[in-house]
Write an enzyme that holds these catalytic residues in place. Structure first.
Site, short mmCIF file in Angstrom:
data_model
loop_
_atom_site.label_atom_id
_atom_site.label_comp_id
_atom_site.label_asym_id
_atom_site.label_seq_id
_atom_site.Cartn_x
_atom_site.Cartn_y
_atom_site.Cartn_z
CG ASN A 109 -1.56 1.19 1.32
OD1 ASN A 109 -2.39 1.62 0.43
ND2 ASN A 109 -1.70 1.97 2.70
CG HIS A 111 -0.77 5.96 4.53
ND1 HIS A 111 -1.99 6.00 4.61
CD2 HIS A 111 -0.10 6.92 5.46
CE1 HIS A 111 -2.45 6.83 5.78
NE2 HIS A 111 -1.24 7.34 5.96
CB SER A 138 4.96 4.80 4.24
OG SER A 138 5.36 6.14 5.24
CG ASP A 147 -3.05 3.44 6.59
OD1 ASP A 147 -2.79 2.73 5.67
OD2 ASP A 147 -3.82 4.34 6.80
C1 GAR Z 1 -2.53 9.06 -2.96
O1 GAR Z 1 -1.91 10.23 -2.25
C2 GAR Z 1 -2.32 7.92 -2.00
O2 GAR Z 1 -1.23 7.98 -1.23
C3 GAR Z 1 -3.46 7.98 -0.99
O3 GAR Z 1 -4.57 8.30 -1.88
C4 GAR Z 1 -4.04 8.83 -3.07
C5 GAR Z 1 -4.53 8.03 -4.55
O4 GAR Z 1 -4.23 9.08 -5.42
N1 GAR Z 1 -3.70 6.72 -0.52
C6 GAR Z 1 -4.45 6.78 0.89
O5 GAR Z 1 -4.58 7.71 1.53
C7 GAR Z 1 -4.58 5.51 1.35
N2 GAR Z 1 -4.74 5.29 2.77
P1 GAR Z 1 -4.24 8.39 -6.80
O6 GAR Z 1 -5.57 8.03 -7.01
O7 GAR Z 1 -4.22 9.55 -7.69
O8 GAR Z 1 -3.32 7.49 -7.14
#
Ligand code: GAR
Length: 221
Positions: A109, A111, A138, A147
């Site tokens: 994942n 995060h 991360s 997480d």
């Molecule tokens: C990213 O910033 C990722 O790190 C976050 O969602 C976004 C997805 O962006 N993930 C989380 O918050 C997971 N807990 P994307 O759809 O443009 O790849």
């Protein structure tokens, strides 16, 4: 070495999926996207997948009896493409233990925080509220606790005077993309093994997460 087959799980706009596709197209990542899976049929990630002619499956939780049934439906679709690695790239649902067990050691994942700081939501606002002078992202192994799996790699960005959550997120996002690509490359090179409470890199226990440098290399092992 066979080409790494990646299944991407995503709920949102799909920029991390796009980063993986761009790296593959540029020859910078020896992998293929075996499928894109989502809980949101209208997500950007699904649109990107379709535009690239990729196998794309979206199952809305509304169409399933409960959380376990949704997990079972979506993860059966994932199993059908026989991924070597599942990348959660903005998948915003908690994955149940049964689905995780099925793919133990094969799921990561990304995060948007320097875990163990700020698991969960609103990570940029929380880093600002705490007065942190750096923030980051991360990549970690997925375990039932949210997480919280073994950390593989991180990237750091400075928090600047005048930042708000949106500007901080904007500064971090391209670094997230580079982090995800660099970490996926370690899997493509078959250098990583994931366990419930630790990760191995080149057969050695990773004692601290690798750090992405300005040249997009992971250092620190
Ligand atoms: C990213 O910033 C990722 O790190 C976050 O969602 C976004 C997805 O962006 N993930 C989380 O918050 C997971 N807990 P994307 O759809 O443009 O790849």
């Amino acid at each position: 070495m066979s080409t790494l087959a990646i299944a991407v799980l995503a709920s949102g706009r799909g920029s991390n999926l796009q980063a993986l596709l761009d790296a593959i197209a540029a020859g910078a990542l020896q992998a293929r996207i075996a499928g894109v899976f989502s809980d949101k049929p209208a997500s950007g990630a699904i649109a990107i997948a379709r535009a690239h002619g990729l196998h794309a499956v979206a199952i809305s939780p509304r169409d399933c009896a409960d959380r376990a049934a949704h997990d079972e439906a979506l993860f059966s679709e994932i199993a059908a493409v026989q991924p070597d690695l599942i990348v959660c790239a903005g998948y915003m649902r908690i994955i149940g233990a049964a689905a995780l067990r099925r793919f133990e050691g094969r799921m990561i994942n990304i995060h948007p925080s320097l875990l163990p700081r700020y698991p969960g939501l609103d990570t940029h606002a929380r880093a600002l509220a705490a007065g942190d002078d750096e923030h980051g992202a991360s990549v970690h192994a997925v375990i039932p606790e949210l997480d919280a799996g073994p950390l593989l790699a991180q990237v750091r960005v400075p928090v600047l005077a005048g930042d708000d959550a949106a500007s901080l997120a904007r500064r971090l996002l391209p670094r997230e993309h580079a982090l995800l690509v660099a970490t996926a490359r370690l899997f493509a090179q078959r250098r990583v093994q994931l366990h419930a409470d630790h990760a191995l890199l080149d057969g050695r226990r990773l004692l601290a997460p690798l750090q992405l440098d300005a040249a997009n290399h992971l250092t620190g092992a």
